[in-house]
Design an enzyme around this catalytic site. Structure first.
Site, PDB file in Angstrom:
ATOM      1  N   SER A 164       0.856  -1.186   0.000  1.00  0.00           N
ATOM      2  CA  SER A 164       0.000   0.000   0.000  1.00  0.00           C
ATOM      3  C   SER A 164       0.890   1.233   0.000  1.00  0.00           C
ATOM      4  O   SER A 164       2.075   1.156   0.363  1.00  0.00           O
ATOM      5  CB  SER A 164      -0.888  -0.004   1.253  1.00  0.00           C
ATOM      6  OG  SER A 164      -1.532   1.241   1.439  1.00  0.00           O
ATOM      7  N   TYR A 176      -2.390  -1.531  10.487  1.00  0.00           N
ATOM      8  CA  TYR A 176      -2.420  -1.552   9.027  1.00  0.00           C
ATOM      9  C   TYR A 176      -1.124  -1.030   8.408  1.00  0.00           C
ATOM     10  O   TYR A 176      -0.495  -1.717   7.592  1.00  0.00           O
ATOM     11  CB  TYR A 176      -3.608  -0.754   8.494  1.00  0.00           C
ATOM     12  CG  TYR A 176      -3.787  -0.929   6.998  1.00  0.00           C
ATOM     13  CD1 TYR A 176      -4.394  -2.065   6.488  1.00  0.00           C
ATOM     14  CD2 TYR A 176      -3.319   0.020   6.099  1.00  0.00           C
ATOM     15  CE1 TYR A 176      -4.535  -2.256   5.122  1.00  0.00           C
ATOM     16  CE2 TYR A 176      -3.455  -0.158   4.731  1.00  0.00           C
ATOM     17  CZ  TYR A 176      -4.066  -1.289   4.249  1.00  0.00           C
ATOM     18  OH  TYR A 176      -4.183  -1.475   2.896  1.00  0.00           O
TER      19      TYR A 176
END
Length: 317
Positions: A164, A176
């Site tokens: 990401s 995350y």
């Protein structure tokens, strides 16, 4: 001088364009295993590769997700139930893949499964909150890869890991961003180790796209739950206004998410089918023109930019 420089830059991009257009032969004989195919990028990639003629082995978390995918694809596509946090489930799926690919080996492994909650400021969370994400996004990627790597090595194939932009710039607390930084590091070390065997590793770094991972309602609930569990001392330090402002910002994220998921799956497909795949793919305009440049900026400048647009705690100095 500038003319020569422009000519060299133009020649470089022309040569890169030509190299990247070269496609691997006999794609219809190649097997690709994809995790997280219930929805989002994994679901679309499975359909996309199926249309391309590859033999897709799609791993779904639920029976419902597997059934829906089977109904929307050709008879070539096969599904299996996989929980990437469960060692036994991974072992069963690995044996299933071995039986399907036989002596050909596994051409492509796409580690796509991921979650984004619990997410909240770090101080509001517990170790277990971090582990819920790390078990899927990082440890799951590692265990699935290690289990299937002998089959990928046999085919001299590809490993495609979905990271990401938040694996380059950490925007908020929770597991995350940590997990995506970990995916970047694991992929880099893996790429250098297995390049000796003809295996290529690619990293996909999407920006903000409309998928279950960016579900603003789920993220807002996670913030609220973290706040509800926080100690009185933490609540006093941050204040109710901080919570309200944070949830409002999360709600605005929905408008910023790109709906065209093929911008990401096209990168995945190229990493699997091109003779000369890239090491990293930045998918989305925000990834290319905001987060990627930001990752190269001085840390103090990034901190200043992010602080300027963030809510301030009640007891901030």
């Amino acid at each position: 001088m500038w003319l020569y420089f422009a000519a060299l830059v133009g020649l470089y991009y022309l040569l890169r364009w030509y190299r990247e257009r070269q496609v691997v032969s006999h794609l219809r004989d190649k097997y690709v295993f994809i995790t997280g195919c219930d929805s989002g990028f994994g679901n679309l990639l499975a359909k996309q590769l199926d249309l391309r003629g590859l033999r897709v082995l799609a791993a779904c978390l639920t029976e419902k997700g597997a059934e829906l995918l089977k109904n929307q694809t050709s008879d070539r596509l096969e599904t299996v139930i996989l929980d990437v946090t469960n060692t036994e489930s991974i072992a069963v799926a690995t044996q299933w893949v071995k039986e399907h690919v036989g002596d050909r080996g596994l051409w492509g492994l796409v580690n796509n499964a991921g979650v984004s909650v619990p997410t909240a400021p770090n101080e509001w969370l517990t170790k277990q909150d971090f582990m819920k994400i790390l078990n899927v996004n990082l440890l799951g990627v590692i265990e699935v890869t290690l289990s299937l790597l002998p089959l990928v090595r046999k085919a001299r194939g590809r490993v495609v890991n979905v990271a990401s932009v938040l694996g380059r710039v950490s925007l908020y607390g929770g597991g995350y961003c940590i997990s995506k930084y970990g995916v970047e590091a694991f992929s880099d070390s893996l790429r250098r180790e297995i390049s000796h065997f003809g295996v290529k590793v690619a990293i996909i770094e999407p920006g903000y796209f409309k998928t279950p991972v960016t579900d603003t309602e789920a993220i807002s609930r996670s913030f609220q739950e973290g706040w509800d569990r926080a100690s009185p001392e933490v609540k006093e330090a941050y204040g109710e206004k901080f919570l309200a402002s944070s949830i409002k910002i999360i709600g605005l994220m929905k408008k910023q998410c790109t709906q065209n998921l093929s911008l990401v799956t096209d990168c995945m497909e190229h990493a699997l089918t091109a003779c000369h795949p890239r090491t990293r793919y930045s998918a989305g305009w925000d990834a290319k023109f905001i987060y990627l440049p930001m990752s190269y900026m001085p840390t103090f400048l990034v901190d200043a930019v992010l602080s300027w647009g963030s809510p301030r705690p009640a007891k901030a100095l």
